[in-house]
Design an enzyme around this catalytic site. Structure first.
Site, PDB file in Angstrom:
ATOM      1  N   GLN A  68       2.677   9.857   1.683  1.00 19.23           N
ATOM      2  CA  GLN A  68       3.983   9.188   1.676  1.00 19.23           C
ATOM      3  C   GLN A  68       4.851   9.600   0.486  1.00 19.23           C
ATOM      4  O   GLN A  68       6.037   9.313   0.464  1.00 19.23           O
ATOM      5  CB  GLN A  68       3.813   7.676   1.668  1.00 19.23           C
ATOM      6  CG  GLN A  68       3.264   7.134   2.979  1.00 19.23           C
ATOM      7  CD  GLN A  68       3.132   5.639   2.911  1.00 19.23           C
ATOM      8  OE1 GLN A  68       2.123   5.120   2.458  1.00 19.23           O
ATOM      9  NE2 GLN A  68       4.161   4.946   3.360  1.00 19.23           N
TER      10      GLN A  68
ATOM     11  N   HIS B  41      -2.688   7.096   7.404  1.00 21.77           N
ATOM     12  CA  HIS B  41      -1.762   8.054   6.772  1.00 21.77           C
ATOM     13  C   HIS B  41      -2.487   9.336   6.365  1.00 21.77           C
ATOM     14  O   HIS B  41      -1.899  10.418   6.425  1.00 21.77           O
ATOM     15  CB  HIS B  41      -1.112   7.444   5.519  1.00 21.77           C
ATOM     16  CG  HIS B  41       0.093   6.625   5.805  1.00 21.77           C
ATOM     17  ND1 HIS B  41       1.241   7.133   6.374  1.00 21.77           N
ATOM     18  CD2 HIS B  41       0.341   5.310   5.577  1.00 21.77           C
ATOM     19  CE1 HIS B  41       2.146   6.180   6.485  1.00 21.77           C
ATOM     20  NE2 HIS B  41       1.624   5.057   6.012  1.00 21.77           N
TER      21      HIS B  41
ATOM     22  N   CYS C 287       6.125  -0.183   7.256  1.00 21.45           N
ATOM     23  CA  CYS C 287       5.701   0.980   6.479  1.00 21.45           C
ATOM     24  C   CYS C 287       6.847   1.435   5.597  1.00 21.45           C
ATOM     25  O   CYS C 287       7.990   1.496   6.059  1.00 21.45           O
ATOM     26  CB  CYS C 287       5.290   2.099   7.439  1.00 21.45           C
ATOM     27  SG  CYS C 287       4.708   3.597   6.637  1.00 21.45           S
ATOM     28  N   LEU C 288       6.546   1.737   4.341  1.00 20.72           N
ATOM     29  CA  LEU C 288       7.587   2.202   3.425  1.00 20.72           C
ATOM     30  C   LEU C 288       8.248   3.487   3.925  1.00 20.72           C
ATOM     31  O   LEU C 288       9.407   3.738   3.638  1.00 20.72           O
ATOM     32  CB  LEU C 288       7.006   2.422   2.025  1.00 20.72           C
ATOM     33  CG  LEU C 288       6.531   1.158   1.306  1.00 20.72           C
ATOM     34  CD1 LEU C 288       5.873   1.525  -0.022  1.00 20.72           C
ATOM     35  CD2 LEU C 288       7.668   0.178   1.094  1.00 20.72           C
TER      36      LEU C 288
ATOM     37  N   GLY D 138       0.827  -1.195   0.000  1.00 24.58           N
ATOM     38  CA  GLY D 138       0.000   0.000   0.000  1.00 24.58           C
ATOM     39  C   GLY D 138       0.860   1.242   0.000  1.00 24.58           C
ATOM     40  O   GLY D 138       2.027   1.208   0.408  1.00 24.58           O
TER      41      GLY D 138
ATOM     42  N   HIS E 173      -4.377   0.878   7.862  1.00 22.45           N
ATOM     43  CA  HIS E 173      -3.025   1.438   7.900  1.00 22.45           C
ATOM     44  C   HIS E 173      -2.917   2.629   6.940  1.00 22.45           C
ATOM     45  O   HIS E 173      -2.430   3.704   7.321  1.00 22.45           O
ATOM     46  CB  HIS E 173      -2.015   0.344   7.520  1.00 22.45           C
ATOM     47  CG  HIS E 173      -0.600   0.816   7.448  1.00 22.45           C
ATOM     48  ND1 HIS E 173       0.336   0.502   8.411  1.00 22.45           N
ATOM     49  CD2 HIS E 173       0.057   1.571   6.522  1.00 22.45           C
ATOM     50  CE1 HIS E 173       1.506   1.054   8.077  1.00 22.45           C
ATOM     51  NE2 HIS E 173       1.350   1.701   6.931  1.00 22.45           N
ATOM     52  N   GLU E 174      -3.378   2.437   5.709  1.00 22.29           N
ATOM     53  CA  GLU E 174      -3.290   3.513   4.711  1.00 22.29           C
ATOM     54  C   GLU E 174      -4.220   4.673   5.066  1.00 22.29           C
ATOM     55  O   GLU E 174      -3.864   5.840   4.899  1.00 22.29           O
ATOM     56  CB  GLU E 174      -3.588   2.984   3.307  1.00 22.29           C
ATOM     57  CG  GLU E 174      -2.638   1.899   2.819  1.00 22.29           C
ATOM     58  CD  GLU E 174      -1.160   2.264   2.882  1.00 22.29           C
ATOM     59  OE1 GLU E 174      -0.813   3.460   2.792  1.00 22.29           O
ATOM     60  OE2 GLU E 174      -0.339   1.342   3.016  1.00 22.29           O
TER      61      GLU E 174
END
Length: 176
Positions: free
Chosen positions: A48, A132, A86-87, A43, A128-129
């Site tokens: 991000q 953000h 997480c990226l 994701g 999670h997304e």
């Protein structure tokens, strides 16, 4: 050209603004998906990559989902902990509690509206997304003691995020 933002970047803590018609281009979505897939993520939310707008994408192995102006309408009381990464916070993986089932409403990039019941891994990724878009990171769910333990790693990510990502060793755990 978009680039991944890392822990410490203020854009990750902002509440993203609603997506308006015309905000999303095919080129933007293509570039974001390339970043997500290249970094082996499942994701990627707009903040991000430095865009403070309410949209994200994810692919749990079925197809790429574009989620625009999402809402979580209902959350189950049943909570389950699962490992997340997480990226924007490379190389840190921790157990995070999430609702097992959620009901969501959103549109895709073409304005088609969806109301869906999600559960399990897909519900976890969506939550999670979604976080953000509200300036929240998965580490915010950790205990104060755990966050203190991670502080040296987090400080290193703040300073050297891109370098860490370049030398990252592929892991079995994908980052959401």
């Amino acid at each position: 050209m978009l680039k991944l933002r890392f822990y410490g970047d203020p854009v990750l803590r902002k509440i993203a603004k609603e997506v308006l018609p015309g905000d999303l281009t095919e080129e933007l979505l293509k570039e974001m998906s390339e970043i997500m897939y290249t970094q082996d993520g499942v994701g990627l939310a707009a903040p991000q990559v430095g865009i403070s707008k309410r949209f994200f994408m994810y692919d749990i192995g079925e197809k790429l989902n574009i989620v625009v102006n999402p809402q979580i309408i209902e959350k189950s009381r049943e909570i389950e902990s699962g490992q997340e990464g997480c990226l924007s916070i490379p190389e840190i993986y921790e157990e995070v509690p999430r609702s097992v089932k959620i009901k969501v409403k959103y549109t895709d990039q073409n304005g088609n509206e969806y109301v869906r019941d999600l559960e399990g891994y897909e519900a976890r990724v969506f939550q999670h997304e979604f976080d953000h878009l509200n300036g929240k990171l998965f580490i915010d769910y950790l205990s104060l003691i755990k966050r203190r333990t991670l502080k040296p790693q987090l400080d290193e990510i703040k300073e050297k995020g891109e370098e860490i990502l370049k030398k990252k060793v592929p892991q079995e755990t994908k980052s959401v």
